[in-house]
Design a protein around this motif. Structure first.
Motif, PDB file in Angstrom:
ATOM      1  N   GLY A   1      24.456 -18.232  10.484  1.00 25.10           N
ATOM      2  CA  GLY A   1      23.530 -19.346  10.524  1.00 25.10           C
ATOM      3  C   GLY A   1      23.427 -19.888  11.939  1.00 25.10           C
ATOM      4  N   TYR A   2      22.762 -21.015  12.077  1.00 26.34           N
ATOM      5  CA  TYR A   2      22.475 -21.559  13.398  1.00 26.34           C
ATOM      6  C   TYR A   2      23.243 -22.843  13.674  1.00 26.34           C
ATOM      7  CZ  TYR A   2      18.846 -18.049  13.030  1.00 26.34           C
ATOM      8  OH  TYR A   2      18.186 -16.853  12.863  1.00 26.34           O
ATOM      9  N   ASP A   3      24.356 -23.031  12.962  1.00 25.66           N
ATOM     10  CA  ASP A   3      25.223 -24.175  13.228  1.00 25.66           C
ATOM     11  C   ASP A   3      26.188 -23.811  14.361  1.00 25.66           C
ATOM     12  OD1 ASP A   3      26.854 -22.349  11.968  1.00 25.66           O
ATOM     13  OD2 ASP A   3      27.359 -23.633  10.267  1.00 25.66           O
ATOM     14  N   ASP A   4      27.083 -24.732  14.707  1.00 23.22           N
ATOM     15  CA  ASP A   4      27.985 -24.491  15.834  1.00 23.22           C
ATOM     16  C   ASP A   4      28.864 -23.266  15.611  1.00 23.22           C
ATOM     17  OD1 ASP A   4      26.950 -26.672  17.111  1.00 23.22           O
ATOM     18  OD2 ASP A   4      28.586 -28.034  16.582  1.00 23.22           O
ATOM     19  N   ALA A   5      29.354 -23.101  14.369  1.00 19.40           N
ATOM     20  CA  ALA A   5      30.203 -21.951  14.072  1.00 19.40           C
ATOM     21  C   ALA A   5      29.420 -20.646  14.206  1.00 19.40           C
ATOM     22  CB  ALA A   5      30.785 -22.081  12.670  1.00 19.40           C
ATOM     23  N   GLY A   6      28.161 -20.660  13.753  1.00 21.38           N
ATOM     24  CA  GLY A   6      27.311 -19.480  13.868  1.00 21.38           C
ATOM     25  C   GLY A   6      27.047 -19.104  15.313  1.00 21.38           C
ATOM     26  N   TRP A   7      26.758 -20.110  16.134  1.00 19.43           N
ATOM     27  CA  TRP A   7      26.514 -19.856  17.560  1.00 19.43           C
ATOM     28  C   TRP A   7      27.758 -19.276  18.225  1.00 19.43           C
ATOM     29  CZ3 TRP A   7      22.461 -19.699  20.777  1.00 19.43           C
ATOM     30  CH2 TRP A   7      21.245 -20.229  20.317  1.00 19.43           C
ATOM     31  N   LYS A   8      28.922 -19.829  17.900  1.00 18.11           N
ATOM     32  CA  LYS A   8      30.164 -19.366  18.514  1.00 18.11           C
ATOM     33  C   LYS A   8      30.428 -17.894  18.160  1.00 18.11           C
ATOM     34  CE  LYS A   8      35.098 -20.559  18.898  1.00 18.11           C
ATOM     35  NZ  LYS A   8      35.650 -19.253  18.521  1.00 18.11           N
TER      36      LYS A   8
ATOM     37  N   THR B   1       0.816  -1.211   0.000  1.00 27.23           N
ATOM     38  CA  THR B   1       0.000   0.000   0.000  1.00 27.23           C
ATOM     39  C   THR B   1       0.854   1.267   0.000  1.00 27.23           C
ATOM     40  OG1 THR B   1      -0.075  -0.092   2.407  1.00 27.23           O
ATOM     41  CG2 THR B   1      -1.910  -1.110   1.231  1.00 27.23           C
ATOM     42  N   GLY B   2       2.138   1.105   0.329  1.00 25.26           N
ATOM     43  CA  GLY B   2       3.036   2.244   0.349  1.00 25.26           C
ATOM     44  C   GLY B   2       3.075   3.006   1.650  1.00 25.26           C
ATOM     45  N   LYS B   3       2.238   2.596   2.605  1.00 19.76           N
ATOM     46  CA  LYS B   3       2.237   3.269   3.898  1.00 19.76           C
ATOM     47  C   LYS B   3       1.627   2.369   4.964  1.00 19.76           C
ATOM     48  CE  LYS B   3       0.027   6.879   2.633  1.00 19.76           C
ATOM     49  NZ  LYS B   3      -0.636   8.207   2.694  1.00 19.76           N
ATOM     50  N   GLY B   4       1.863   2.717   6.215  1.00 21.83           N
ATOM     51  CA  GLY B   4       1.303   1.947   7.315  1.00 21.83           C
ATOM     52  C   GLY B   4       1.945   2.338   8.635  1.00 21.83           C
ATOM     53  N   PRO B   5       1.443   1.808   9.749  1.00 26.12           N
ATOM     54  CA  PRO B   5       2.096   2.024  11.041  1.00 26.12           C
ATOM     55  C   PRO B   5       3.503   1.431  11.014  1.00 26.12           C
ATOM     56  CG  PRO B   5      -0.091   1.035  11.296  1.00 26.12           C
ATOM     57  CD  PRO B   5       0.265   0.941   9.853  1.00 26.12           C
ATOM     58  N   GLY B   6       4.330   1.814  11.989  1.00 23.61           N
ATOM     59  CA  GLY B   6       5.728   1.426  11.945  1.00 23.61           C
ATOM     60  C   GLY B   6       6.129   0.362  12.944  1.00 23.61           C
ATOM     61  N   ILE B   7       7.139  -0.408  12.569  1.00 24.45           N
ATOM     62  CA  ILE B   7       7.765  -1.378  13.463  1.00 24.45           C
ATOM     63  C   ILE B   7       9.281  -1.253  13.322  1.00 24.45           C
ATOM     64  CG2 ILE B   7       8.211  -3.825  13.930  1.00 24.45           C
ATOM     65  CD1 ILE B   7       5.371  -4.419  12.949  1.00 24.45           C
ATOM     66  N   VAL B   8       9.970  -1.030  14.433  1.00 26.80           N
ATOM     67  CA  VAL B   8      11.418  -1.220  14.482  1.00 26.80           C
ATOM     68  C   VAL B   8      11.643  -2.643  14.964  1.00 26.80           C
ATOM     69  CG1 VAL B   8      13.548  -0.592  15.683  1.00 26.80           C
ATOM     70  CG2 VAL B   8      12.034   1.193  14.814  1.00 26.80           C
ATOM     71  N   LEU B   9      12.282  -3.439  14.139  1.00 24.53           N
ATOM     72  CA  LEU B   9      12.456  -4.860  14.423  1.00 24.53           C
ATOM     73  C   LEU B   9      13.913  -5.122  14.797  1.00 24.53           C
ATOM     74  CD1 LEU B   9      10.694  -7.680  12.507  1.00 24.53           C
ATOM     75  CD2 LEU B   9      13.067  -7.974  13.171  1.00 24.53           C
ATOM     76  N   LEU B  10      14.114  -5.792  15.932  1.00 19.28           N
ATOM     77  CA  LEU B  10      15.453  -5.971  16.484  1.00 19.28           C
ATOM     78  C   LEU B  10      15.906  -7.424  16.387  1.00 19.28           C
ATOM     79  CD1 LEU B  10      15.044  -3.724  19.653  1.00 19.28           C
ATOM     80  CD2 LEU B  10      15.861  -3.076  17.373  1.00 19.28           C
ATOM     81  N   GLN B  11      17.094  -7.598  15.882  1.00 16.30           N
ATOM     82  CA  GLN B  11      17.670  -8.890  15.544  1.00 16.30           C
ATOM     83  C   GLN B  11      17.960  -9.781  16.742  1.00 16.30           C
ATOM     84  OE1 GLN B  11      21.350  -6.833  14.138  1.00 16.30           O
ATOM     85  NE2 GLN B  11      22.402  -8.163  15.591  1.00 16.30           N
ATOM     86  N   GLU B  12      18.131 -11.071  16.438  1.00 16.99           N
ATOM     87  CA  GLU B  12      18.747 -12.007  17.378  1.00 16.99           C
ATOM     88  C   GLU B  12      20.248 -11.718  17.395  1.00 16.99           C
ATOM     89  OE1 GLU B  12      16.210 -16.026  16.502  1.00 16.99           O
ATOM     90  OE2 GLU B  12      17.677 -15.426  15.006  1.00 16.99           O
ATOM     91  N   ILE B  13      21.020 -12.601  18.013  1.00 13.89           N
ATOM     92  CA  ILE B  13      22.477 -12.429  18.041  1.00 13.89           C
ATOM     93  C   ILE B  13      23.134 -12.884  16.739  1.00 13.89           C
ATOM     94  CG2 ILE B  13      22.636 -12.582  20.542  1.00 13.89           C
ATOM     95  CD1 ILE B  13      23.530 -15.492  20.258  1.00 13.89           C
TER      96      ILE B  13
END
Length: 232
Positions: A75-82, A26-38
């Motif tokens: 990603g969510y593998d061991d390296a990503g978690w570390k 629609t090109g407009k709407g209420p707002g959301i600031v979305l905050l990431q995981e780690i």
């Protein structure tokens, strides 16, 4: 017509950081600031932003790890978690909160914004969403499995906006006694809701993780949409 997405730049006192913008068809709407995981503003978080844009919201997602490494995606593998744990430990939370305030201001300056503004955070971002509510930056806040909120309850009386918190009953990172502590602290505040989802682990909303719980994810999203509709 479909949603539109792009990265924008936001100026901070010590540099420039990126934020992922998703605008509804629609090109407009209420707002959301979305905050990431780690794990950074990765594919999952961008997909969540696009989901809310499809729901009619203008969504802006700041890159909160930019001082360490810009636009990192894990990603969510061991390296990503570390690596994610290292990034979280290295992040100056006060500066991240300042970045969130700048992101709120940047979203308010967007011509697409039409209405009030909420913050939604996941995991690390869930705790930051709680602080954004206490800082009075937004009109409403949603925290998904916000780790550490139980240790920040000294700020509870500073929260003057509606707050919705989602937790999993089987969360190995946030025990149920911590959730109970949070719920008890806010039991006299009618503007604060705490939802606990049966059999749901930490990260239950993330379809990229082994802990994804489809039912809990859908129920939480529905509760979030109702909450946003009521308060924005």
């Amino acid at each position: 017509m479909s949603i539109t997405t792009k990265w924008i730049d936001i100026e901070a006192a010590d540099g420039t950081f990126g934020a992922y913008l998703a605008i509804p068809h629609t090109g407009k709407g209420p707002g959301i600031v979305l905050l990431q995981e780690i794990f950074g503003v990765n594919e999952h978080i961008r997909t969540v932003a696009e989901q809310y844009a499809n729901d009619g919201y203008v969504v802006l997602v700041p890159d909160l790890f930019w001082r360490i490494e810009k636009r990192i995606e894990l990603g969510y593998d061991d390296a990503g978690w570390k690596r994610a744990a290292e990034l979280m430990q290295a992040t100056d939370v006060a500066k991240a909160q300042s970045d969130i305030a700048l992101t709120v201001a940047a979203l308010k300056a967007q011509p697409a914004l039409d209405g009030k503004l909420a913050v939604i955070g996941y995991c690390f971002g869930g705790r930051l969403a709680y602080h954004a509510a206490a800082d009075g930056l937004v009109d409403a806040a949603i925290a998904y499995y916000g780790g550490g909120i139980q240790n920040q309850l000294q700020r509870a009386d500073e929260i003057k906006v509606p707050l919705l918190m989602h937790f999993g009953a089987a969360d190995s990172h946030i025990p149920l006694d911590a959730v109970q502590k949070i719920a008890e602290r806010f039991e006299d505040n009618d503007d604060v809701e705490v939802h606990v989802y049966a059999d749901a682990e930490h990260g239950f909303n993330c379809s990229h993780r082994a802990s994804y719980n489809q039912r809990a994810s859908v129920e939480a999203h529905g509760n979030s949409l109702t909450f946003l509709s009521d308060h924005l």
